[in-house]
Design a protein around this motif. Sequence first.
Motif, PDB file in Angstrom:
ATOM      1  N   VAL A  69       0.830  -1.213   0.000  1.00 10.80           N
ATOM      2  CA  VAL A  69       0.000   0.000   0.000  1.00 10.80           C
ATOM      3  C   VAL A  69       0.863   1.260   0.000  1.00 10.80           C
ATOM      4  O   VAL A  69       0.587   2.209  -0.733  1.00 10.80           O
ATOM      5  CB  VAL A  69      -0.955  -0.015   1.224  1.00 10.80           C
ATOM      6  CG1 VAL A  69      -1.675   1.317   1.369  1.00 10.80           C
ATOM      7  CG2 VAL A  69      -1.971  -1.134   1.080  1.00 10.80           C
ATOM      8  N   ASP A  70       1.915   1.271   0.831  1.00  6.21           N
ATOM      9  CA  ASP A  70       2.788   2.452   0.925  1.00  6.21           C
ATOM     10  C   ASP A  70       3.437   2.778  -0.420  1.00  6.21           C
ATOM     11  O   ASP A  70       3.569   3.940  -0.791  1.00  6.21           O
ATOM     12  CB  ASP A  70       3.889   2.238   1.975  1.00  6.21           C
ATOM     13  CG  ASP A  70       3.350   2.316   3.389  1.00  6.21           C
ATOM     14  OD1 ASP A  70       2.213   2.808   3.562  1.00  6.21           O
ATOM     15  OD2 ASP A  70       4.055   1.886   4.324  1.00  6.21           O
ATOM     16  N   GLU A  71       3.849   1.724  -1.131  1.00  2.00           N
ATOM     17  CA  GLU A  71       4.515   1.931  -2.429  1.00  2.00           C
ATOM     18  C   GLU A  71       3.550   2.528  -3.446  1.00  2.00           C
ATOM     19  O   GLU A  71       3.922   3.396  -4.231  1.00  2.00           O
ATOM     20  CB  GLU A  71       5.077   0.608  -2.952  1.00  2.00           C
ATOM     21  CG  GLU A  71       6.347   0.165  -2.243  1.00  2.00           C
ATOM     22  CD  GLU A  71       6.945  -1.085  -2.868  1.00  2.00           C
ATOM     23  OE1 GLU A  71       6.573  -1.441  -4.016  1.00  2.00           O
ATOM     24  OE2 GLU A  71       7.774  -1.726  -2.194  1.00  2.00           O
ATOM     25  N   VAL A  72       2.312   2.044  -3.429  1.00  2.00           N
ATOM     26  CA  VAL A  72       1.306   2.565  -4.364  1.00  2.00           C
ATOM     27  C   VAL A  72       1.043   4.039  -4.068  1.00  2.00           C
ATOM     28  O   VAL A  72       0.958   4.871  -4.979  1.00  2.00           O
ATOM     29  CB  VAL A  72      -0.011   1.748  -4.273  1.00  2.00           C
ATOM     30  CG1 VAL A  72      -1.070   2.335  -5.211  1.00  2.00           C
ATOM     31  CG2 VAL A  72       0.238   0.284  -4.619  1.00  2.00           C
ATOM     32  N   THR A  73       0.972   4.377  -2.774  1.00  2.00           N
ATOM     33  CA  THR A  73       0.759   5.782  -2.377  1.00  2.00           C
ATOM     34  C   THR A  73       1.904   6.651  -2.881  1.00  2.00           C
ATOM     35  O   THR A  73       1.676   7.745  -3.419  1.00  2.00           O
ATOM     36  CB  THR A  73       0.646   5.909  -0.842  1.00  2.00           C
ATOM     37  OG1 THR A  73      -0.390   5.047  -0.379  1.00  2.00           O
ATOM     38  CG2 THR A  73       0.333   7.346  -0.430  1.00  2.00           C
ATOM     39  N   GLU A  74       3.124   6.177  -2.719  1.00  2.00           N
ATOM     40  CA  GLU A  74       4.293   6.948  -3.164  1.00  2.00           C
ATOM     41  C   GLU A  74       4.292   7.137  -4.675  1.00  2.00           C
ATOM     42  O   GLU A  74       4.623   8.208  -5.179  1.00  2.00           O
ATOM     43  CB  GLU A  74       5.594   6.249  -2.724  1.00  2.00           C
ATOM     44  CG  GLU A  74       5.922   6.447  -1.255  1.00  2.00           C
ATOM     45  CD  GLU A  74       5.917   7.909  -0.830  1.00  2.00           C
ATOM     46  OE1 GLU A  74       6.561   8.733  -1.510  1.00  2.00           O
ATOM     47  OE2 GLU A  74       5.247   8.235   0.173  1.00  2.00           O
ATOM     48  N   ARG A  75       3.907   6.085  -5.411  1.00  2.00           N
ATOM     49  CA  ARG A  75       3.824   6.198  -6.876  1.00  2.00           C
ATOM     50  C   ARG A  75       2.813   7.279  -7.259  1.00  2.00           C
ATOM     51  O   ARG A  75       3.049   8.081  -8.168  1.00  2.00           O
ATOM     52  CB  ARG A  75       3.362   4.863  -7.492  1.00  2.00           C
ATOM     53  CG  ARG A  75       4.447   3.832  -7.638  1.00  2.00           C
ATOM     54  CD  ARG A  75       3.895   2.548  -8.258  1.00  2.00           C
ATOM     55  NE  ARG A  75       4.560   1.401  -7.665  1.00  2.00           N
ATOM     56  CZ  ARG A  75       3.968   0.278  -7.304  1.00  2.00           C
ATOM     57  NH1 ARG A  75       2.663   0.134  -7.481  1.00  2.00           N
ATOM     58  NH2 ARG A  75       4.659  -0.704  -6.779  1.00  2.00           N
ATOM     59  N   ALA A  76       1.676   7.274  -6.566  1.00  2.00           N
ATOM     60  CA  ALA A  76       0.625   8.259  -6.865  1.00  2.00           C
ATOM     61  C   ALA A  76       1.113   9.670  -6.563  1.00  2.00           C
ATOM     62  O   ALA A  76       0.914  10.597  -7.365  1.00  2.00           O
ATOM     63  CB  ALA A  76      -0.629   7.945  -6.048  1.00  2.00           C
ATOM     64  N   LEU A  77       1.770   9.852  -5.426  1.00  2.00           N
ATOM     65  CA  LEU A  77       2.268  11.176  -5.052  1.00  2.00           C
ATOM     66  C   LEU A  77       3.340  11.654  -6.033  1.00  2.00           C
ATOM     67  O   LEU A  77       3.375  12.835  -6.406  1.00  2.00           O
ATOM     68  CB  LEU A  77       2.827  11.154  -3.622  1.00  2.00           C
ATOM     69  CG  LEU A  77       1.788  11.004  -2.506  1.00  2.00           C
ATOM     70  CD1 LEU A  77       2.476  10.758  -1.168  1.00  2.00           C
ATOM     71  CD2 LEU A  77       0.884  12.232  -2.425  1.00  2.00           C
ATOM     72  N   ASP A  78       4.210  10.727  -6.465  1.00  2.00           N
ATOM     73  CA  ASP A  78       5.250  11.079  -7.447  1.00  2.00           C
ATOM     74  C   ASP A  78       4.613  11.530  -8.758  1.00  2.00           C
ATOM     75  O   ASP A  78       5.054  12.501  -9.377  1.00  2.00           O
ATOM     76  CB  ASP A  78       6.175   9.878  -7.709  1.00  2.00           C
ATOM     77  CG  ASP A  78       7.142   9.623  -6.560  1.00  2.00           C
ATOM     78  OD1 ASP A  78       7.283  10.522  -5.703  1.00  2.00           O
ATOM     79  OD2 ASP A  78       7.734   8.526  -6.508  1.00  2.00           O
ATOM     80  N   ALA A  79       3.550  10.810  -9.183  1.00  2.00           N
ATOM     81  CA  ALA A  79       2.855  11.162 -10.435  1.00  2.00           C
ATOM     82  C   ALA A  79       2.234  12.549 -10.322  1.00  2.00           C
ATOM     83  O   ALA A  79       2.283  13.344 -11.271  1.00  2.00           O
ATOM     84  CB  ALA A  79       1.786  10.129 -10.755  1.00  2.00           C
TER      85      ALA A  79
END
Length: 221
Positions: A202-212
């Motif tokens: 979940v944390d990785e998906v959140t980080e990907r979204a924030l980076d995008a």
Amino acid sequence: MRIVLVGPPGAGKGTQAVRLAEKLSVPHISTGDLFRANISQQTELGKLAKSYMDAGNLVPDEVTIAMAKDRMEQPDAVGGFLLDGFPRNVSQAEALDQLLQTEGITLDAVLDLEVPEAEVVKRIAGRRICRNDSSHVFHVTYSPPKQEGVCDVCGGELYQRDDDSEETVRKRLEVYHTQTEPIIDYYKSQGLVRTISALGPVDEVTERALDALKREKAENK
């Protein structure tokens, strides 16, 4: 920022919506929450929505749109919002564009959570819920109970909800592909879509979204 979150059932939209809204300091506007709030508060829109639901009918787009409009006009949403579950089809997306246009504002991004269909089925069909307490949730693959069919927390029986069966999940995916997925192309034509993988922690998906979203912000400075 003003963001729309889309993705198939089982992509983790609800989880990511809450996390992203908190990180971005904007309200998370969920259609499910809007319906529950309006119905429990017995607003005119809530009564109208309930009349359709009680009759076993779908709530018309105009009622959903009116609820979303009312929520987006609240003081906490003036600086931005994250929409989850709305728009659900192209006509709702067009109505949202018109609504925002009258306010002189635009969307910043549409986050598309991408997950393979086989993974969606695996995620949802593998869920098991405790009969004693529905907040006790397990998964046959990702978070299995110590003893099969028995809740680790209270010893209650674990079961699969009818709407989590593989057949039901595939039907829900068909509805998504037919009704909701076309909004991705609609928003792609406006250059708003940022597709990210919803696989992994979940944390990785959140980080990907924030980076995008950071990239989106930098590109539009």
